[in-house]
Design a protein around this motif. Structure first.
Motif, mmCIF file in Angstrom:
data_model
loop_
_atom_site.group_PDB
_atom_site.id
_atom_site.type_symbol
_atom_site.label_atom_id
_atom_site.label_comp_id
_atom_site.label_asym_id
_atom_site.label_seq_id
_atom_site.Cartn_x
_atom_site.Cartn_y
_atom_site.Cartn_z
ATOM 1 N N CYS A 60 8.444 -83.971 -13.400
ATOM 2 C CA CYS A 60 8.589 -84.554 -12.319
ATOM 3 C C CYS A 60 8.057 -85.601 -11.985
ATOM 4 O O CYS A 60 7.019 -86.611 -12.680
ATOM 5 C CB CYS A 60 7.622 -83.852 -11.127
ATOM 6 N N CYS A 63 4.373 -85.768 -9.912
ATOM 7 C CA CYS A 63 3.537 -84.932 -10.755
ATOM 8 C C CYS A 63 3.305 -84.799 -12.393
ATOM 9 O O CYS A 63 2.083 -84.538 -12.822
ATOM 10 C CB CYS A 63 2.911 -83.588 -9.569
ATOM 11 N N CYS A 116 9.931 -81.830 -8.767
ATOM 12 C CA CYS A 116 10.124 -80.188 -8.990
ATOM 13 C C CYS A 116 10.434 -79.715 -7.594
ATOM 14 O O CYS A 116 11.044 -78.316 -8.330
ATOM 15 C CB CYS A 116 8.971 -80.278 -10.282
ATOM 16 N N CYS A 120 6.918 -82.368 -3.293
ATOM 17 C CA CYS A 120 5.593 -81.999 -4.304
ATOM 18 C C CYS A 120 4.921 -83.291 -4.057
ATOM 19 O O CYS A 120 5.474 -84.353 -3.393
ATOM 20 C CB CYS A 120 6.232 -82.599 -5.425
HETATM 21 ZN ZN LIG Z 1 6.131 -82.345 -8.963
#
Ligand SMILES: [Zn+2]
Length: 171
Positions: A60, A63, A116, A120
């Motif tokens: 991602c 994150c 993701c 997010c």
């Molecule tokens: Zn993420």
């Protein structure tokens, strides 16, 4: 070949020998490329229409969690009979080689900044920890990871701490 109007359809599943894609998310070696392919004989050559599906793996972009993402893309290309200078692809030795158009279609469809999940919240720009996925103002407009480092610089320059600057933003 040379019988306009003829058509054949194939369903293929081909494992990749090598990774496709160089970004934060890519299709790994060994992944299966599922293909529904239709070959149509037209006057100029063979018209190929293909629906492709596979799974990409990566991180991602917000994150940095590991993630997978389904890839579905289609393309249509004319493979011209030899001698047609204008065509990008040619029928060679009675065959159409689909590797390049399949690879291009899949690689170009990979997201430049995969996430993701759509909301997010990413990493806290100050602590670097993953932010909780709870709806607040910061989560709805997360700082782009490329700017997060600059955020830290402005905090240093003004001599404020992270929590103080955040209070200022919210007031
Ligand atoms: Zn993420």
């Amino acid at each position: 070949m040379h019988q306009p109007g003829e058509m054949r359809e194939f369903t293929l599943s081909v494992p990749l020998r090598e990774k496709w894609g160089e970004g934060m998310i890519a299709v790994p070696a060994g992944a299966e490329i599922e293909m529904d392919v239709r070959l149509e004989s037209v006057h100029e050559g063979i018209l190929v229409t293909a629906d492709l599906a596979t799974t990409a793996e990566g991180e991602c972009s917000r994150c940095l969690r590991e993630m997978t993402e389904g890839v579905e893309v289609e393309f249509q290309e004319l493979f011209a009979y030899s001698g047609d200078e204008a065509a990008d692809f040619e029928v060679q030795d009675d065959h159409v080689d689909l590797e390049i158009p399949v690879r291009d279609a899949i690689v170009l469809s990979l997201p430049f900044q995969p996430v993701c999940q759509p909301d997010c919240p990413g990493l806290d720009p100050i602590t670097g920890e993953r932010l909780a996925a709870q709806p607040d103002e910061r989560a709805s407009a997360p700082i782009d990871p490329r700017w997060a480092a600059l955020q830290g610089l402005t905090d240093q320059a003004t001599g404020t701490t992270g929590s103080e600057s955040r209070n200022t933003e919210e007031s």
